[in-house]
Scaffold this active site. Structure first.
Site, short mmCIF file in Angstrom:
data_model
loop_
_atom_site.label_atom_id
_atom_site.label_comp_id
_atom_site.label_asym_id
_atom_site.label_seq_id
_atom_site.Cartn_x
_atom_site.Cartn_y
_atom_site.Cartn_z
N ALA A 53 11.40 32.77 27.74
CA ALA A 53 10.72 33.97 28.26
C ALA A 53 11.68 35.10 28.63
O ALA A 53 11.44 36.26 28.29
CB ALA A 53 9.87 33.58 29.47
N ASP A 237 7.18 30.24 31.62
CA ASP A 237 6.89 31.36 30.73
C ASP A 237 5.96 32.37 31.38
O ASP A 237 5.97 33.54 31.01
CB ASP A 237 6.30 30.84 29.42
O1 MRU Z 1 8.70 28.43 23.04
P1 MRU Z 1 9.91 28.79 23.84
O2 MRU Z 1 11.14 28.05 23.43
O3 MRU Z 1 10.12 30.28 23.91
O4 MRU Z 1 9.53 28.30 25.30
C1 MRU Z 1 10.44 28.28 26.35
C2 MRU Z 1 9.99 27.42 27.44
O5 MRU Z 1 8.84 27.10 27.58
C3 MRU Z 1 11.00 26.92 28.37
O6 MRU Z 1 10.54 25.70 28.87
C4 MRU Z 1 11.33 27.74 29.53
O7 MRU Z 1 11.18 27.02 30.68
C5 MRU Z 1 10.60 28.96 29.76
S1 MRU Z 1 11.56 30.24 29.16
C6 MRU Z 1 12.65 30.56 30.45
#
Ligand code: MRU
Length: 351
Positions: A53, A237
């Site tokens: 995110a 996210d």
């Molecule tokens: O699909 P992604 O790789 O963009 O998702 C990222 C996540 O969900 C991570 O777990 C994360 O905790 C959030 S992004 C800081």
């Protein structure tokens, strides 16, 4: 963070180009991808060349700044409005994407004329990137206080520096604990289907010489039940006002398991991930990605060639929600750059 002794951010802008670490190639190859215009940057977000995110937000801010630089004086606003739509349609769950687009848009609207708008858009995108780095560092400092010497910490997906411009959220406290000479060990959920844990979190932690074990996603409960997990920290996210948290698919079941086994479950995220317009987790849009990501797996073979192979019968369909929502009741606290707060007290962070 350092890669082969050189400091990198995950994403940065130079002139009209946006450079980023090409994440689907990790851990096998370290390659910088360059997006020459806003459409290429948007496509890099959509295809997850850049993901996480925070990093998505920084890249989105840069993408809109690219569009402002590209926009002709005649039709300036229409060009930017089209670019906004293109960028905002890439990853629906990541709140930081919308946070960054909103900030750069406001900077453009406040400008007197296209030239000033171009300057303000780039400045605002750079501020978003710098604030992302500063937030990660502060989350690391604050979260370090929760980690005792000898702790075995479990995490899911990748919320390390690759998921932000630098430092990360869930992994930042681990980096600070290690710098404080605490002995820490990390259980890394592999994170099907895209394997951000096995590919990215394991790469980050091993680059920092932090001991870890990659486990299959379904092994988490086994180690929790055996008393081999002291703490769980994940990223997010999007966070709703009531403290419900969207994070990578599989997070919810880990939170329930942590609760069942008396393991403190923390979420680490900058306040830019909080959606103040979203009252509860049911309002968070959940991205559904292609079933191909479930039906195929990519890795490196013994000859050093990256190969994508099918792991399910031909012609079967798959479902692929990219995120789930963990209800606030399972979360001990949320570690932000403004402090560590219980989910029910999230509103105290609003200013
Ligand atoms: O699909 P992604 O790789 O963009 O998702 C990222 C996540 O969900 C991570 O777990 C994360 O905790 C959030 S992004 C800081």
């Amino acid at each position: 963070m350092l890669v082969n002794g050189k400091h990198y951010r995950t994403v940065w802008m130079e002139g009209k180009s946006v450079h980023m670490i090409n994440q689907p190639l990790l851990p096998h190859q370290f390659v910088i991808y360059t997006a020459g215009d806003h459409r290429q940057t948007a496509e890099a977000i959509r295809t997850m060349i850049i993901r996480g995110a925070g990093a998505i937000g920084v890249a989105a801010g840069y993408a809109l700044a690219q569009a402002v630089l590209e926009a002709p004086d005649a039709g300036f606003e229409g060009y930017i409005s089209d670019a906004f739509k293109t960028i905002s349609s890439t990853r629906p769950t990541a709140q930081n994407l919308f946070y960054a687009l909103d900030r750069v848009s406001k900077a453009v609207k406040a400008a007197a004329g296209p030239d000033k708008a171009r300057q303000l858009a780039v400045n605002e995108a750079e501020s978003i990137a710098d604030e992302d780095v500063a937030s990660g560092k502060r989350i690391g400092e604050l979260g370090n206080s929760l980690i005792k010497d000898g702790y075995r910490i479990m995490t899911h997906c990748n919320a390390g520096w690759l998921a932000f411009a630098d430092w990360g959220s869930a992994l930042a406290p681990v980096y600070f604990a290690a710098r404080d000479n605490k002995k820490v060990f990390v259980w890394v959920d592999e994170t099907r289907p895209r394997l951000q844990g096995a590919n990215l979190t394991a790469w980050e932690l091993s680059s920092e010489n932090i001991p870890l074990a990659v486990i299959s996603d379904n092994a988490a409960g086994y180690y929790m039940r055996r008393g081999e997990v002291d703490l769980m920290i994940v990223g997010s996210d999007r966070i709703a006002v009531n403290g419900d948290v969207a994070n990578k698919i599989g997070t919810y079941e880990k939170a329930v398991l942590a609760h069942e086994n008396g393991i403190p479950f923390y979420v680490a995220a900058p306040t830019s991930t909080i959606d103040w317009n979203c009252q509860s987790g049911v309002d968070i849009p959940i991205e559904e990605r292609s079933g191909e990501e479930v039906l195929f797996i990519t890795g490196m073979d013994n000859d050093g060639t990256l190969r994508k192979v099918r792991i399910a019968p031909d012609c079967v369909k798959a479902r692929n929600p990219a995120f789930d929502v963990t209800p606030a009741e399972y979360i001990k606290a949320i570690i932000t750059e403004k402090g560590i707060v219980e989910p029910k007290n999230l509103c105290s962070l609003r200013n």
